[in-house]
Motif scaffolding. Structure first.
Motif, PDB file in Angstrom:
ATOM      1  N   ARG A  13       0.854  -1.192   0.000  1.00 55.03           N
ATOM      2  CA  ARG A  13       0.000   0.000   0.000  1.00 55.03           C
ATOM      3  C   ARG A  13       0.885   1.235   0.000  1.00 55.03           C
ATOM      4  O   ARG A  13       2.095   1.148   0.263  1.00 55.03           O
ATOM      5  CB  ARG A  13      -0.949  -0.005   1.192  1.00 55.03           C
ATOM      6  CG  ARG A  13      -0.259   0.089   2.532  1.00 55.03           C
ATOM      7  CD  ARG A  13      -1.247  -0.022   3.654  1.00 55.03           C
ATOM      8  NE  ARG A  13      -0.807   0.711   4.834  1.00 55.03           N
ATOM      9  CZ  ARG A  13      -1.426   0.677   5.981  1.00 55.03           C
ATOM     10  NH1 ARG A  13      -2.524  -0.037   6.120  1.00 55.03           N
ATOM     11  NH2 ARG A  13      -0.988   1.355   7.008  1.00 55.03           N
ATOM     12  N   ASP A  14       0.267   2.395  -0.266  1.00 54.53           N
ATOM     13  CA  ASP A  14       1.040   3.636  -0.318  1.00 54.53           C
ATOM     14  C   ASP A  14       1.627   4.005   1.043  1.00 54.53           C
ATOM     15  O   ASP A  14       2.792   4.320   1.153  1.00 54.53           O
ATOM     16  CB  ASP A  14       0.172   4.780  -0.844  1.00 54.53           C
ATOM     17  CG  ASP A  14      -0.139   4.636  -2.326  1.00 54.53           C
ATOM     18  OD1 ASP A  14       0.630   3.952  -3.040  1.00 54.53           O
ATOM     19  OD2 ASP A  14      -1.154   5.188  -2.763  1.00 54.53           O
ATOM     20  N   ASN A  15       0.825   3.970   2.086  1.00 59.79           N
ATOM     21  CA  ASN A  15       1.285   4.330   3.429  1.00 59.79           C
ATOM     22  C   ASN A  15       1.812   3.068   4.115  1.00 59.79           C
ATOM     23  O   ASN A  15       1.168   2.494   4.986  1.00 59.79           O
ATOM     24  CB  ASN A  15       0.132   4.952   4.219  1.00 59.79           C
ATOM     25  CG  ASN A  15       0.556   5.397   5.600  1.00 59.79           C
ATOM     26  OD1 ASN A  15       1.741   5.509   5.900  1.00 59.79           O
ATOM     27  ND2 ASN A  15      -0.411   5.624   6.457  1.00 59.79           N
ATOM     28  N   PHE A  16       3.003   2.648   3.731  1.00 63.25           N
ATOM     29  CA  PHE A  16       3.533   1.361   4.181  1.00 63.25           C
ATOM     30  C   PHE A  16       4.332   1.440   5.482  1.00 63.25           C
ATOM     31  O   PHE A  16       4.536   0.425   6.144  1.00 63.25           O
ATOM     32  CB  PHE A  16       4.413   0.734   3.097  1.00 63.25           C
ATOM     33  CG  PHE A  16       5.602   1.571   2.727  1.00 63.25           C
ATOM     34  CD1 PHE A  16       6.788   1.448   3.414  1.00 63.25           C
ATOM     35  CD2 PHE A  16       5.519   2.498   1.701  1.00 63.25           C
ATOM     36  CE1 PHE A  16       7.895   2.216   3.079  1.00 63.25           C
ATOM     37  CE2 PHE A  16       6.618   3.272   1.355  1.00 63.25           C
ATOM     38  CZ  PHE A  16       7.800   3.137   2.048  1.00 63.25           C
ATOM     39  N   GLU A  17       4.786   2.640   5.874  1.00 58.74           N
ATOM     40  CA  GLU A  17       5.702   2.741   7.009  1.00 58.74           C
ATOM     41  C   GLU A  17       5.063   2.428   8.358  1.00 58.74           C
ATOM     42  O   GLU A  17       5.679   1.780   9.199  1.00 58.74           O
ATOM     43  CB  GLU A  17       6.333   4.131   7.042  1.00 58.74           C
ATOM     44  CG  GLU A  17       7.279   4.362   5.882  1.00 58.74           C
ATOM     45  CD  GLU A  17       7.805   5.786   5.835  1.00 58.74           C
ATOM     46  OE1 GLU A  17       7.161   6.700   6.400  1.00 58.74           O
ATOM     47  OE2 GLU A  17       8.859   5.980   5.227  1.00 58.74           O
ATOM     48  N   LYS A  59       0.597 -12.693  12.639  1.00 56.57           N
ATOM     49  CA  LYS A  59      -0.857 -12.661  12.453  1.00 56.57           C
ATOM     50  C   LYS A  59      -1.410 -11.270  12.753  1.00 56.57           C
ATOM     51  O   LYS A  59      -2.209 -10.732  11.991  1.00 56.57           O
ATOM     52  CB  LYS A  59      -1.523 -13.697  13.351  1.00 56.57           C
ATOM     53  CG  LYS A  59      -3.027 -13.734  13.191  1.00 56.57           C
ATOM     54  CD  LYS A  59      -3.659 -14.797  14.060  1.00 56.57           C
ATOM     55  CE  LYS A  59      -5.175 -14.803  13.847  1.00 56.57           C
ATOM     56  NZ  LYS A  59      -5.824 -15.810  14.693  1.00 56.57           N
ATOM     57  N   THR A  60      -0.965 -10.673  13.840  1.00 57.19           N
ATOM     58  CA  THR A  60      -1.413  -9.321  14.195  1.00 57.19           C
ATOM     59  C   THR A  60      -1.026  -8.317  13.110  1.00 57.19           C
ATOM     60  O   THR A  60      -1.836  -7.480  12.718  1.00 57.19           O
ATOM     61  CB  THR A  60      -0.819  -8.896  15.552  1.00 57.19           C
ATOM     62  OG1 THR A  60      -1.263  -9.811  16.553  1.00 57.19           O
ATOM     63  CG2 THR A  60      -1.231  -7.488  15.925  1.00 57.19           C
ATOM     64  N   ALA A  61       0.204  -8.414  12.627  1.00 56.61           N
ATOM     65  CA  ALA A  61       0.660  -7.497  11.572  1.00 56.61           C
ATOM     66  C   ALA A  61      -0.189  -7.658  10.311  1.00 56.61           C
ATOM     67  O   ALA A  61      -0.584  -6.670   9.684  1.00 56.61           O
ATOM     68  CB  ALA A  61       2.133  -7.736  11.261  1.00 56.61           C
ATOM     69  N   PHE A  62      -0.490  -8.892   9.936  1.00 60.47           N
ATOM     70  CA  PHE A  62      -1.306  -9.147   8.746  1.00 60.47           C
ATOM     71  C   PHE A  62      -2.748  -8.676   8.947  1.00 60.47           C
ATOM     72  O   PHE A  62      -3.393  -8.247   7.997  1.00 60.47           O
ATOM     73  CB  PHE A  62      -1.279 -10.621   8.373  1.00 60.47           C
ATOM     74  CG  PHE A  62      -0.073 -11.034   7.579  1.00 60.47           C
ATOM     75  CD1 PHE A  62       0.850 -10.126   7.099  1.00 60.47           C
ATOM     76  CD2 PHE A  62       0.143 -12.367   7.303  1.00 60.47           C
ATOM     77  CE1 PHE A  62       1.955 -10.514   6.370  1.00 60.47           C
ATOM     78  CE2 PHE A  62       1.243 -12.787   6.562  1.00 60.47           C
ATOM     79  CZ  PHE A  62       2.146 -11.846   6.088  1.00 60.47           C
ATOM     80  N   GLU A  63      -3.258  -8.753  10.160  1.00 58.86           N
ATOM     81  CA  GLU A  63      -4.622  -8.267  10.428  1.00 58.86           C
ATOM     82  C   GLU A  63      -4.718  -6.752  10.288  1.00 58.86           C
ATOM     83  O   GLU A  63      -5.800  -6.219  10.027  1.00 58.86           O
ATOM     84  CB  GLU A  63      -5.069  -8.699  11.820  1.00 58.86           C
ATOM     85  CG  GLU A  63      -5.361 -10.177  11.920  1.00 58.86           C
ATOM     86  CD  GLU A  63      -5.657 -10.667  13.322  1.00 58.86           C
ATOM     87  OE1 GLU A  63      -6.207 -11.770  13.442  1.00 58.86           O
ATOM     88  OE2 GLU A  63      -5.311  -9.956  14.308  1.00 58.86           O
ATOM     89  N   ASN A  64      -3.588  -6.059  10.425  1.00 57.71           N
ATOM     90  CA  ASN A  64      -3.570  -4.600  10.350  1.00 57.71           C
ATOM     91  C   ASN A  64      -3.305  -4.049   8.953  1.00 57.71           C
ATOM     92  O   ASN A  64      -3.230  -2.830   8.792  1.00 57.71           O
ATOM     93  CB  ASN A  64      -2.544  -4.040  11.337  1.00 57.71           C
ATOM     94  CG  ASN A  64      -2.964  -4.268  12.772  1.00 57.71           C
ATOM     95  OD1 ASN A  64      -4.138  -4.262  13.090  1.00 57.71           O
ATOM     96  ND2 ASN A  64      -2.002  -4.495  13.651  1.00 57.71           N
ATOM     97  N   ILE A  65      -3.153  -4.916   7.963  1.00 56.02           N
ATOM     98  CA  ILE A  65      -2.956  -4.483   6.577  1.00 56.02           C
ATOM     99  C   ILE A  65      -3.875  -5.294   5.670  1.00 56.02           C
ATOM    100  O   ILE A  65      -4.224  -6.430   5.977  1.00 56.02           O
ATOM    101  CB  ILE A  65      -1.485  -4.615   6.118  1.00 56.02           C
ATOM    102  CG1 ILE A  65      -0.983  -6.048   6.262  1.00 56.02           C
ATOM    103  CG2 ILE A  65      -0.589  -3.657   6.873  1.00 56.02           C
ATOM    104  CD1 ILE A  65       0.447  -6.280   5.780  1.00 56.02           C
TER     105      ILE A  65
END
Length: 86
Positions: A13-17, A59-65
């Motif tokens: 995504r554009d806002n990846f940071e 899993k948490t990181a993937f749930e947030n993107i």
């Protein structure tokens, strides 16, 4: 068994940071040794405790993107004290 893991989270995504920063902050807050460089994050520890921890954090990181990629390399040894000799 001690392991070393190199992780690279790439939100598509554009806002990846922001998701990358949050993922790294969670890793830093753990009891594991964490080292960073501009391209990846390394985490070191015992296989039986580190792998379940990472499963939850990924899993948490993937749930947030919405879409993303995580590259992971695992080495069977603790390489946290490695220093080049050249």
């Amino acid at each position: 068994m001690k392991i070393s893991i190199e992780l690279t989270l790439t939100p598509l995504r554009d806002n990846f940071e922001e998701p990358i920063i949050e993922f790294i902050k969670e890793l830093r807050a753990s009891s594991f040794t964490v080292l960073e460089n501009p391209l990846s994050t390394q985490i070191y520890g015992d296989y039986d405790t580190l792998m379940p921890y990472l499963t939850n954090e990924i899993k948490t990181a993937f749930e947030n993107i919405d879409n993303g990629l995580l590259t992971m390399k695992i080495v069977k040894s603790d390489r946290s004290s490695y220093e080049p000799t050249f």
